[in-house]
Design an enzyme around this catalytic site. Structure first.
Site, short mmCIF file in Angstrom:
data_model
loop_
_atom_site.label_atom_id
_atom_site.label_comp_id
_atom_site.label_asym_id
_atom_site.label_seq_id
_atom_site.Cartn_x
_atom_site.Cartn_y
_atom_site.Cartn_z
N GLU A 1 -5.33 -4.74 23.10
CA GLU A 1 -6.23 -4.33 21.69
C GLU A 1 -5.53 -4.87 20.51
OE1 GLU A 1 -4.31 -0.39 22.91
OE2 GLU A 1 -5.17 -2.07 24.02
N CYS B 1 -3.20 0.43 30.01
CA CYS B 1 -1.89 1.11 30.03
C CYS B 1 -1.84 2.46 31.15
CB CYS B 1 -1.37 1.66 28.57
SG CYS B 1 0.17 1.97 28.66
N LYS C 1 -18.60 3.64 -18.90
CA LYS C 1 -18.02 4.89 -19.45
C LYS C 1 -16.73 5.12 -18.84
CE LYS C 1 -22.49 7.10 -20.37
NZ LYS C 1 -23.46 8.29 -19.81
N PRO D 1 -13.21 13.25 -11.71
CA PRO D 1 -12.22 13.09 -10.79
C PRO D 1 -11.39 12.07 -10.83
CG PRO D 1 -14.02 13.94 -9.67
CD PRO D 1 -14.59 13.50 -11.10
N HIS E 1 -1.13 -3.48 26.14
CA HIS E 1 -2.24 -3.04 25.16
C HIS E 1 -3.09 -4.33 24.39
CE1 HIS E 1 -1.78 1.46 25.13
NE2 HIS E 1 -0.75 1.17 25.30
N GLY F 1 -2.67 6.82 27.00
CA GLY F 1 -2.35 7.94 26.21
C GLY F 1 -1.23 8.45 27.03
N ILE G 1 3.76 15.13 -4.41
CA ILE G 1 5.36 15.24 -4.47
C ILE G 1 5.98 14.23 -3.71
CG2 ILE G 1 7.38 16.62 -4.30
CD1 ILE G 1 5.52 19.32 -4.81
N GLN H 1 -2.31 2.81 35.12
CA GLN H 1 -1.70 3.68 36.34
C GLN H 1 -2.46 4.80 37.06
OE1 GLN H 1 1.25 5.68 33.77
NE2 GLN H 1 2.18 3.75 32.98
N GLU I 1 0.92 -1.16 -0.03
CA GLU I 1 0.01 0.07 -0.07
C GLU I 1 0.94 1.03 0.06
OE1 GLU I 1 -2.83 2.74 2.89
OE2 GLU I 1 -2.22 0.42 3.54
#
Length: 518
Positions: free
Chosen positions: A495, A375, A222, A189, A493, A348, A147, A379, A139
């Site tokens: 997840e 996480c 088209k 587009p 974590h 976080g 650019i 704390q 990807e």
């Protein structure tokens, strides 16, 4: 020989290149092909580690400690493959290698140029570790015409030239907007996007047109005519209410069969086995229960900041025939805790919103509400009890220079504490909620943190918290609030280890507890 598929996007970003790459990989893997995915990101950062969640979404963590783009979460969740930090190729990494090569004299005094030197490094990184693959999907981040993306487009073109047309395919995503004032879908587009890609030497093998709704087939005909792409290779990808329906949509529209035909691989001999995905989607549409989860985040303005948490909730809930409604809680605005069945306090960095998060933790503790702290959340779970139950002036050294440092750096010998990152072992206490959920003696979980519970103060909490998971070095990995039906925190974590095929045990236990209470 390994075959290559490059996925590009045009017109605008956020068209779904990551989910498309993951969906195509899922379909190919379900047909028995050995497939993997790499991400080519044009930004000059070496990785995503220091990028703002507001701008970039979450940082996904690989098992080997890579801080990579959130698209890697989709790759892993769809395919079950484990990604590596080597699968993330950024301009920062490319130019870092370029300057290293120059310093070592590898260019023999030649003038260093984007072509061939930068493109050569990109090609080498793309082709590295592909010996045991049938197909590699790459990807390319950004949009065609950017650019900074040009060296990657050129490298993809060169690989097509060097490997031969039958060994490289190109998928291009574009936008097919509906203009209300004109009452029609606009093709220009997409036509200009393909024109831009062709001007760079690449003709799309398959063109995927993203739209908000269904489009008449004549519109796609088209587009095929104006872009010189086979009519059957121009497909529509309308908005769906779940990303897990996208592989089924691509299977129906024969995206993969067109690619395999181009790559001279016989798709008729291998039919995709999508039975487990179909079962998952059936449960998703035929749920028996509904619950509301309050998510107390620091970056709630951008939901992608918690993408893996949200997907882990979907995985666990769906397998339990449950639909989850997320209530985003920004406590600084004084939102209500009413009608919420359970809370998640995610990770976080920094001290913004810390007091508000601890307010939610206190509410759950005092009202016996199911709560999952991850996480930073774990704390804060300790700090809240230390301050409000034990009466200690407890702080984290991340937020304060004075006080009782109940939360301290992983390594306090450096000005910037060392980060614990990647997959690490955790020893599970069998006589605990975590022990019942995992049903294993040890597990491997992914970390990304610089601070953790200070073992010097462990004795203060022994009557309040049950330590249900430890690292081999005795550091605390999982804690549970004694006397509470389900109040659990993890330093890691979880997840990042969840997929629709295999929901994470702790998320499943969390949601099951809410359902049992209801």
């Amino acid at each position: 020989m390994t075959k290559f598929i490059f996925v590009t996007g045009g017109v605008i970003s956020s068209l779904g290149k990551g989910v498309t790459s993951a969906s195509v990989a899922l379909l190919l893997k379900s047909m028995g092909y050995r497939v993997s995915i790499k991400k080519l990101d044009p930004y000059l950062n070496t990785d995503c580690g220091m990028m703002s969640p507001y701008q970039h979404g979450e940082v996904f963590i690989t098992g080997d400690g890579g801080e990579v783009d959130m698209d890697f979460g989709h790759y892993e969740r769809f395919t079950g493959n484990k990604s590596s930090k080597q699968d993330s190729i950024t301009s920062g990494k490319v130019y870092k290698e370029l300057f290293k090569n120059e310093a070592e004299g590898l260019y023999l005094g030649k003038t260093i140029q984007v072509v061939p030197h930068v493109t050569q490094i990109i090609k080498e990184r793309v082709e590295a570790h592909t010996e045991n693959l049938d197909i590699l999907i790459c990807e390319i981040g950004g949009t065609v015409g950017d650019i900074e993306a040009l060296p990657y487009i050129e490298a993809a073109r060169q690989i097509g030239y060097e490997k031969g047309v039958e060994n490289v395919a190109y998928i291009h995503l574009t936008l097919l907007p509906f203009v209300k004032s004109a009452g029609e879908f606009k093709k220009k587009p997409t036509q200009h996007s393909v024109k831009e890609l062709r001007s760079l030497g690449i003709q799309p093998t398959v063109l995927i047109c993203r739209s908000e709704s269904e489009v008449e087939r004549d519109v796609l005909k088209k587009i095929a005519m104006s872009t010189s792409i086979l009519e059957e290779s121009v497909v529509l990808a309308p908005d769906l209410d779940s990303i897990y329906k996208i592989p089924m949509e691509y299977s129906r529209s024969n995206v993969v069969s067109q690619i395999l035909k181009h790559l001279k691989l016989n798709s008729e001999e291998r039919l995709p086995d999508l039975s487990r995905l179909e079962e998952f989607l059936f449960k998703m549409q035929n749920y028996k229960h509904t619950i509301t989860i309050g998510l107390v985040g620091k970056y709630s303005a951008l939901k992608d900041s918690y993408r893996s948490v949200l997907e882990a909730i979907v995985h666990a809930a769906t397998h339990l025939s449950c639909k989850v409604y997320i209530k985003w809680l920004d406590l600084s605005e004084g939102c209500s805790f009413d009608n919420i069945d359970g809370f998640i306090i995610p990770g976080g960095f920094g001290n913004r919103g810390i007091q508000e998060k601890m307010m939610a933790i206190k509410f759950c503790r005092e009202n016996n509400i199911t709560c999952f702290c991850i996480c930073l959340g774990m704390q804060l779970m300790v700090l809240e009890v230390a301050n409000n139950v034990l009466g200690i002036d407890a702080v984290s050294s991340e937020f304060s220079d004075s006080g009782t440092f109940v939360v301290a750096p992983v390594d306090d010998e450096n000005p910037l504490p060392k980060m614990k990152i990647g997959e690490h072992e955790c020893i599970i206490n069998p006589n605990s909620i975590a022990g019942s959920a995992y049903n294993k003696k040890t597990v491997m979980e992914r970390h990304r943190h610089r601070y953790e519970i200070n073992l010097e103060y462990e004795g203060l909490f022994s009557e309040i918290f049950l330590i249900s998971g430890r690292a081999p070095c005795s550091n605390i990995e999982i804690i549970e609030l004694r006397g509470h039906k389900w109040f659990l925190g993890t330093q890691f974590h979880p997840e990042f280890n969840s997929s629709f095929l295999s929901p994470h045990p702790l998320f499943s236990s969390f949601i099951k507890n809410i359902l049992d209470k209801n």
